[in-house]
Design a protein around this motif. Structure first.
Motif, PDB file in Angstrom:
ATOM      1  N   UNK A  71      36.340  41.242  43.004  1.00 14.47           N
ATOM      2  CA  UNK A  71      37.744  40.851  42.929  1.00 14.47           C
ATOM      3  C   UNK A  71      38.562  41.819  42.083  1.00 14.47           C
ATOM      4  N   UNK A  72      37.916  42.459  41.108  1.00 17.20           N
ATOM      5  CA  UNK A  72      38.596  43.431  40.238  1.00 17.20           C
ATOM      6  C   UNK A  72      38.683  44.816  40.860  1.00 17.20           C
ATOM      7  N   UNK A  73      37.728  45.153  41.732  1.00 22.97           N
ATOM      8  CA  UNK A  73      37.595  46.535  42.180  1.00 22.97           C
ATOM      9  C   UNK A  73      37.839  46.742  43.665  1.00 22.97           C
ATOM     10  N   UNK A 103      37.448  29.969  36.833  1.00 21.03           N
ATOM     11  CA  UNK A 103      36.747  30.744  35.802  1.00 21.03           C
ATOM     12  C   UNK A 103      37.707  31.221  34.720  1.00 21.03           C
ATOM     13  N   UNK A 104      38.893  31.616  35.110  1.00 26.57           N
ATOM     14  CA  UNK A 104      39.851  32.158  34.138  1.00 26.57           C
ATOM     15  C   UNK A 104      40.340  31.102  33.165  1.00 26.57           C
ATOM     16  N   UNK A 137      41.981  40.088  41.222  1.00 27.22           N
ATOM     17  CA  UNK A 137      41.938  40.032  39.756  1.00 27.22           C
ATOM     18  C   UNK A 137      42.441  41.359  39.195  1.00 27.22           C
ATOM     19  N   UNK A 138      43.284  41.288  38.177  1.00 32.92           N
ATOM     20  CA  UNK A 138      43.810  42.485  37.522  1.00 32.92           C
ATOM     21  C   UNK A 138      42.672  43.170  36.762  1.00 32.92           C
ATOM     22  N   UNK A 139      42.342  44.421  37.079  1.00 31.56           N
ATOM     23  CA  UNK A 139      41.229  45.088  36.405  1.00 31.56           C
ATOM     24  C   UNK A 139      41.493  45.363  34.934  1.00 31.56           C
ATOM     25  N   UNK A 140      42.779  45.389  34.531  1.00 36.29           N
ATOM     26  CA  UNK A 140      43.116  45.657  33.132  1.00 36.29           C
ATOM     27  C   UNK A 140      42.962  44.409  32.263  1.00 36.29           C
ATOM     28  N   UNK A 141      43.511  43.284  32.730  1.00 32.88           N
ATOM     29  CA  UNK A 141      43.497  42.063  31.921  1.00 32.88           C
ATOM     30  C   UNK A 141      42.344  41.140  32.273  1.00 32.88           C
ATOM     31  N   UNK A 142      41.713  41.385  33.430  1.00 34.98           N
ATOM     32  CA  UNK A 142      40.638  40.521  33.934  1.00 34.98           C
ATOM     33  C   UNK A 142      41.127  39.090  34.165  1.00 34.98           C
ATOM     34  N   UNK A 176      46.578  41.818  25.389  1.00 40.93           N
ATOM     35  CA  UNK A 176      46.042  43.058  24.813  1.00 40.93           C
ATOM     36  C   UNK A 176      45.010  43.691  25.744  1.00 40.93           C
ATOM     37  N   UNK A 177      45.062  45.004  25.888  1.00 41.52           N
ATOM     38  CA  UNK A 177      44.137  45.718  26.755  1.00 41.52           C
ATOM     39  C   UNK A 177      42.985  46.285  25.948  1.00 41.52           C
ATOM     40  N   UNK A 178      41.861  46.453  26.609  1.00 38.16           N
ATOM     41  CA  UNK A 178      40.640  46.875  25.935  1.00 38.16           C
ATOM     42  C   UNK A 178      40.820  48.209  25.223  1.00 38.16           C
ATOM     43  N   UNK A 179      41.540  49.130  25.833  1.00 37.28           N
ATOM     44  CA  UNK A 179      41.686  50.472  25.266  1.00 37.28           C
ATOM     45  C   UNK A 179      43.023  50.669  24.567  1.00 37.28           C
ATOM     46  N   UNK A 180      43.635  49.579  24.129  1.00 38.98           N
ATOM     47  CA  UNK A 180      44.896  49.663  23.416  1.00 38.98           C
ATOM     48  C   UNK A 180      46.079  49.341  24.312  1.00 38.98           C
ATOM     49  N   UNK A 181      47.193  48.970  23.674  1.00 40.72           N
ATOM     50  CA  UNK A 181      48.374  48.613  24.425  1.00 40.72           C
ATOM     51  C   UNK A 181      48.341  47.172  24.901  1.00 40.72           C
ATOM     52  N   UNK A 182      49.420  46.771  25.541  1.00 36.65           N
ATOM     53  CA  UNK A 182      49.562  45.411  26.049  1.00 36.65           C
ATOM     54  C   UNK A 182      50.110  45.456  27.466  1.00 36.65           C
TER      55      UNK A 182
END
Length: 391
Positions: free
Chosen positions: A76-78, A32-33, A100-105, A211-217
């Motif tokens: 997988x994220x949670x 999927x990724x 799965x990384x919850x930040x980067x998905x 890039x993260x959804x709420x800013x930053x990398x």
């Protein structure tokens, strides 16, 4: 068969079945990724099959199954793997590991390690096809130095602009011989990595940061995140010819351990003035370390989350060029994250390898080299007393 024996057989069968299911789920998440468009049907067969099998598995255990493929991804994220309805030894679930990384998905390295271990021949395409292709070309040309340069390229330059990729065709070290292979190692960077016309490269590994959804990398590699590399990296402007990065499997399993390999080589040079040969004889092993008395140690460097999968996948070192001892070296942070790393590795190592390779963290290996150089051969330090981990 006794009743106890029947129970044990059923238990072993359940473990094998649950492990196969985890491998199938990991392969589906990785699949999927890598999708860049919405296919028809929406989910490839391997994804749909993994979901169907997970639902059936849950129903057989009176567990509430995920309601859809997106819900499986949410699990997988949670959900740490310890909370999945899978009967596997705890050592297969390091810490509160998520697939799965919850930040980067994006799939975590642990997820990709399970995919690599899958009994699916297609999983071998993950990284090994390109490496085998490069090896075949270099062997045919009798050019071991070209293979060494190729591995160094994948380690030090995981991101290239279109112009840089084209110019490699004239590079005498490896580009002239391996340009076609190199081009297949790199893929166009998805637009999701771009923010306000700029990419960001991790200052440590030089991979692109997500890039993260709420800013930053966020860097994708475990080694950078674990060591506190949290800055926004180095800006890289979009290029007219495009920007290309190594495929994610190559970044995870070639670039990341390659950095650990070159770090170890640099430490040997700086601390002991020892020049280790990298990837000798077409990657017989990672480093050949010369020692007093015309002796040599062979070293493979692995940066794996799961010591169980690492032990199972280990094969004997090739004996050309010859060596006196063989070591498997893993970065120290893996042992800090999992204090049982060495014991779990040892329990799952095939018996025929138990006395042929020594597992050490990188710092313990350097201490052992120091002892070997500074003391007579018969009193050199034993890894079991040096903070190391005997395989």
């Amino acid at each position: 068969m006794t009743t106890t024996g029947m129970r044990d057989a059923r238990s072993e069968g359940a473990l094998e079945t649950d492990e196969a299911l985890l491998r199938q789920i990991a392969s589906a998440l990785a699949c999927l990724s890598r999708q860049r468009t919405v296919p028809n049907p929406v989910y490839p067969a391997k994804v749909q099959n993994a979901y169907n099998r997970l639902v059936l598995h849950c129903l057989r255990r009176d567990e509430e199954p995920p309601g859809s493929v997106p819900q499986m991804v949410r699990w997988a994220c949670e959900r740490p793997l310890t909370e999945w309805p899978l009967e596997l030894p705890p050592e297969n679930f390091p810490g509160t590991a998520l697939l799965v990384d919850p930040e980067t998905r994006l799939p975590q390295q642990l997820c990709l390690e399970w995919e690599v271990s899958a009994a699916d021949p297609a999983a071998e395409l993950f990284e090994n096809e390109r490496i085998r292709e490069a090896l075949a070309v270099c062997r045919a040309a009798k050019a071991p130095q070209a293979y060494t340069a190729f591995r160094a390229l994948l380690t030090s330059r995981p991101v290239l602009t279109g112009a840089e990729l084209a110019l490699l065709g004239g590079d005498p070290d490896c580009g002239m011989l391996l340009h076609d292979v190199i081009k297949r190692c790199y893929e166009p960077v998805p637009a999701s990595y771009l923010r306000r016309g700029t990419y960001r490269q991790c200052a440590r590994c030089r991979c692109l940061m997500v890039p993260l959804l709420h800013g930053g990398h966020r860097c994708e590699l475990d080694r950078c995140r674990r060591d506190g590399t949290s800055d926004d990296g180095t800006p890289l402007r979009a290029d007219r010819g495009g920007v290309f990065q190594l495929s994610r499997p190559l970044r995870m399993f070639i670039t990341s351990p390659g950095l650990a390999e070159t770090d170890l080589q640099a430490a040997l040079e700086k601390k002991f003035a020892v020049t280790a040969e990298m990837w000798p004889n077409y990657d017989a092993y990672d480093l050949r370390v010369p020692l007093p008395g015309r002796r040599h140690w062979a070293v493979d460097v692995k940066d794996r989350v799961n010591p169980v999968l690492l032990a199972r996948s280990l094969t004997p070192f090739r004996n050309e060029p010859p060596y006196d001892r063989a070591f498997l070296v893993v970065p120290r942070y893996r042992f800090r994250d999992n204090e049982a790393y060495g014991r779990q590795f040892r329990r799952n190592l095939p018996e025929d390898l138990a006395d042929r390779v020594t597992l050490l963290d990188d710092q313990a290996f350097l201490r052992l080299v120091a002892d070997e150089i500074s003391t007579p051969r018969d009193t050199a330090g034993d890894p079991r007393t040096e903070g190391g981990h005997r395989a």
